[in-house]
Write a protein that holds these residues in place. Structure first.
Motif, mmCIF file in Angstrom:
data_model
loop_
_atom_site.group_PDB
_atom_site.id
_atom_site.type_symbol
_atom_site.label_atom_id
_atom_site.label_comp_id
_atom_site.label_asym_id
_atom_site.label_seq_id
_atom_site.Cartn_x
_atom_site.Cartn_y
_atom_site.Cartn_z
ATOM 1 N N LEU A 194 0.817 -1.209 0.000
ATOM 2 C CA LEU A 194 0.000 0.000 0.000
ATOM 3 C C LEU A 194 0.854 1.264 0.000
ATOM 4 N N LEU A 195 1.897 1.282 0.832
ATOM 5 C CA LEU A 195 2.766 2.458 0.871
ATOM 6 C C LEU A 195 3.555 2.594 -0.428
ATOM 7 N N GLU A 196 3.996 1.476 -0.961
ATOM 8 C CA GLU A 196 4.751 1.527 -2.218
ATOM 9 C C GLU A 196 3.881 2.060 -3.349
ATOM 10 N N LYS A 197 2.632 1.606 -3.423
ATOM 11 C CA LYS A 197 1.717 2.066 -4.477
ATOM 12 C C LYS A 197 1.370 3.536 -4.318
ATOM 13 N N ALA A 198 1.351 4.010 -3.068
ATOM 14 C CA ALA A 198 1.016 5.410 -2.811
ATOM 15 C C ALA A 198 2.173 6.357 -3.137
ATOM 16 N N GLY A 199 3.353 5.808 -3.457
ATOM 17 C CA GLY A 199 4.471 6.642 -3.880
ATOM 18 C C GLY A 199 5.611 6.779 -2.902
ATOM 19 N N PHE A 200 5.575 6.028 -1.792
ATOM 20 C CA PHE A 200 6.658 6.111 -0.820
ATOM 21 C C PHE A 200 7.811 5.202 -1.218
ATOM 22 N N GLU A 201 9.013 5.555 -0.783
ATOM 23 C CA GLU A 201 10.196 4.761 -1.070
ATOM 24 C C GLU A 201 10.840 4.305 0.232
ATOM 25 N N ASP A 202 11.822 3.411 0.098
ATOM 26 C CA ASP A 202 12.529 2.874 1.262
ATOM 27 C C ASP A 202 11.528 2.348 2.293
ATOM 28 N N VAL A 203 10.569 1.535 1.820
ATOM 29 C CA VAL A 203 9.493 1.025 2.675
ATOM 30 C C VAL A 203 9.989 -0.176 3.473
ATOM 31 N N HIS A 204 9.749 -0.151 4.779
ATOM 32 C CA HIS A 204 10.153 -1.236 5.673
ATOM 33 C C HIS A 204 8.941 -1.743 6.441
ATOM 34 N N ALA A 205 8.935 -3.040 6.729
ATOM 35 C CA ALA A 205 7.832 -3.636 7.496
ATOM 36 C C ALA A 205 8.404 -4.576 8.553
ATOM 37 N N SER A 206 7.728 -4.641 9.688
ATOM 38 C CA SER A 206 8.138 -5.532 10.770
ATOM 39 C C SER A 206 6.900 -6.018 11.502
ATOM 40 N N GLU A 207 7.052 -7.071 12.296
ATOM 41 C CA GLU A 207 5.922 -7.602 13.044
ATOM 42 C C GLU A 207 6.387 -8.079 14.418
ATOM 43 N N VAL A 208 5.455 -8.089 15.360
ATOM 44 C CA VAL A 208 5.713 -8.620 16.693
ATOM 45 C C VAL A 208 4.546 -9.527 17.082
ATOM 46 N N LYS A 209 4.833 -10.487 17.958
ATOM 47 C CA LYS A 209 3.798 -11.382 18.459
ATOM 48 C C LYS A 209 3.267 -10.846 19.795
ATOM 49 N N GLU A 210 1.960 -10.880 19.951
ATOM 50 C CA GLU A 210 1.308 -10.420 21.170
ATOM 51 C C GLU A 210 0.723 -11.631 21.901
ATOM 52 N N PRO A 211 1.355 -12.101 22.976
ATOM 53 C CA PRO A 211 0.858 -13.292 23.672
ATOM 54 C C PRO A 211 -0.499 -13.044 24.325
ATOM 55 N N MET A 212 -1.373 -14.026 24.204
ATOM 56 C CA MET A 212 -2.693 -13.954 24.810
ATOM 57 C C MET A 212 -2.642 -14.660 26.160
ATOM 58 N N GLY A 213 -2.269 -13.929 27.202
ATOM 59 C CA GLY A 213 -2.125 -14.500 28.530
ATOM 60 C C GLY A 213 -0.664 -14.662 28.913
ATOM 61 N N PRO A 214 -0.389 -14.888 30.202
ATOM 62 C CA PRO A 214 0.991 -14.932 30.713
ATOM 63 C C PRO A 214 1.663 -16.292 30.542
ATOM 64 N N TRP A 215 1.512 -16.917 29.360
ATOM 65 C CA TRP A 215 2.118 -18.230 29.144
ATOM 66 C C TRP A 215 3.589 -18.188 28.706
ATOM 67 N N PRO A 216 4.116 -17.084 28.149
ATOM 68 C CA PRO A 216 5.542 -17.098 27.771
ATOM 69 C C PRO A 216 6.447 -17.364 28.977
ATOM 70 N N LYS A 217 7.618 -17.884 28.725
ATOM 71 C CA LYS A 217 8.533 -18.255 29.802
ATOM 72 C C LYS A 217 9.240 -17.050 30.421
ATOM 73 N N GLY A 218 9.619 -16.093 29.615
ATOM 74 C CA GLY A 218 10.374 -14.944 30.127
ATOM 75 C C GLY A 218 9.496 -13.939 30.847
ATOM 76 N N PRO A 219 10.074 -13.136 31.752
ATOM 77 C CA PRO A 219 9.297 -12.148 32.517
ATOM 78 C C PRO A 219 8.665 -11.066 31.645
ATOM 79 N N ARG A 220 9.363 -10.635 30.601
ATOM 80 C CA ARG A 220 8.801 -9.605 29.722
ATOM 81 C C ARG A 220 7.558 -10.135 29.017
ATOM 82 N N GLY A 221 7.660 -11.347 28.464
ATOM 83 C CA GLY A 221 6.510 -11.933 27.768
ATOM 84 C C GLY A 221 5.345 -12.192 28.712
ATOM 85 N N LYS A 222 5.652 -12.637 29.923
ATOM 86 C CA LYS A 222 4.591 -12.869 30.915
ATOM 87 C C LYS A 222 3.874 -11.575 31.263
#
Length: 293
Positions: A194-222
């Motif tokens: 969408l950004l590329e078609k709209a005329g922007f350059e140097d387009v970057h994309a990233s993603e993160v996972k959002e845990p549903m509940g305190p099941w991750p092992k690490g304190p930050r994820g919990k």
């Protein structure tokens, strides 16, 4: 711009909640009351933790003017469908014609607006009448536009989520309602395109996972997972009640039962489920004016 009229404060009251009405009852299907504002404050803290305290990914260099669509220190203008935010604020619909001057902003940012966007593909081919092309016009050459959206999917990497999982059924129903309204949820590759078609350059994309509940092992994820679960206490109903009853035609009792089941599944510690957030940003080429977009 002009002063607010009394009509902007006329809301729709339904399901014990207050909803937007100024731009039409189906323009935005989530509540706009104090309970929702409290949830959004918590949601902002979740976003801050998910992205390691980065409020944006764009490599900004002392921006002077910022536009936040759907409401950082420079002069910041925020727009939203209803006047519920502080600071300089303008009631506006970003999918309509923009009245900001060409090359007005160093940074234009939006987050979680997909439920109010009718067809992302429709945003870029109609010149000044669409959001992303308008954003490109109104961004200073060398400035950035950044989008952040939820995938509106529920994922599981270990098989603990079955097809009859109540949260999965809820999420699939939410996707169905958005698609039926002509507001299909965005995906990772599509947002970048969408950004590329709209005329922007140097387009970057990233993603993160959002845990549903305190099941991750690490304190930050919990910690994040626990906050997400708390967010679900009102968020599941906020996202779904109007969409399920107005768009899918569900009876109120069925819609509430679906929300209650989804919340129960989210609380189940035996389900290791997560959602995804996407961020994509691009730079307006230097030397590009309105006639070049």
């Amino acid at each position: 711009t002009s002063s607010l009229t009394s009509s902007v404060h006329q809301y729709l009251f339904q399901h014990g909640r207050r909803y937007h009405a100024y731009y039409g009852r189906d323009k935005y299907l989530m509540p706009m009351d104090e309970k929702e504002q409290d949830r959004l404050d918590l949601h902002h803290e979740i976003m801050r933790l998910l992205w390691d305290d980065r409020l944006h990914e764009s490599p900004l260099d002392q921006p002077d003017r910022i536009l936040d669509i759907g409401v950082l220190m420079a002069e910041v203008i925020g727009t939203d469908l209803s006047p519920i935010q502080p600071n300089r604020f303008e009631v506006d619909d970003a999918t309509l014609e923009w009245f900001y001057k060409e090359n007005s902003f160093d940074f234009i940012h939006s987050r979680n607006i997909c439920s109010g966007i009718s067809d992302w593909d429709h945003l870029q081919p109609h010149l000044s009448m669409t959001c992303l092309t308008s954003a490109c016009i109104c961004t200073n050459p060398g400035g950035y536009v950044e989008l952040c959206e939820y995938s509106i999917t529920i994922n599981c990497g270990d098989g603990t989520m079955k097809p009859d999982n109540s949260l999965k059924i809820w999420m699939d129903s939410l996707r169905e309602s958005m698609t039926k309204m002509g507001r299909p949820p965005p995906n990772f590759d599509h947002m970048k395109q969408l950004l590329e078609k709209a005329g922007f350059e140097d387009v970057h994309a990233s993603e993160v996972k959002e845990p549903m509940g305190p099941w991750p092992k690490g304190p930050r994820g919990k910690r994040i997972g626990a906050m997400v679960l708390l967010n679900c206490e009102t968020g599941i109903e906020s996202y779904a009640m109007a969409a399920f009853t107005r768009v899918l035609g569900m009876e109120v009792e069925k819609a509430r039962a679906l929300c209650d089941g989804a919340l129960s599944a989210a609380r189940n510690k035996n389900y290791f489920m997560y959602g995804k957030y996407y961020r994509v940003y691009g730079r307006k080429p230097k030397g590009v004016g309105v006639n070049d977009v």
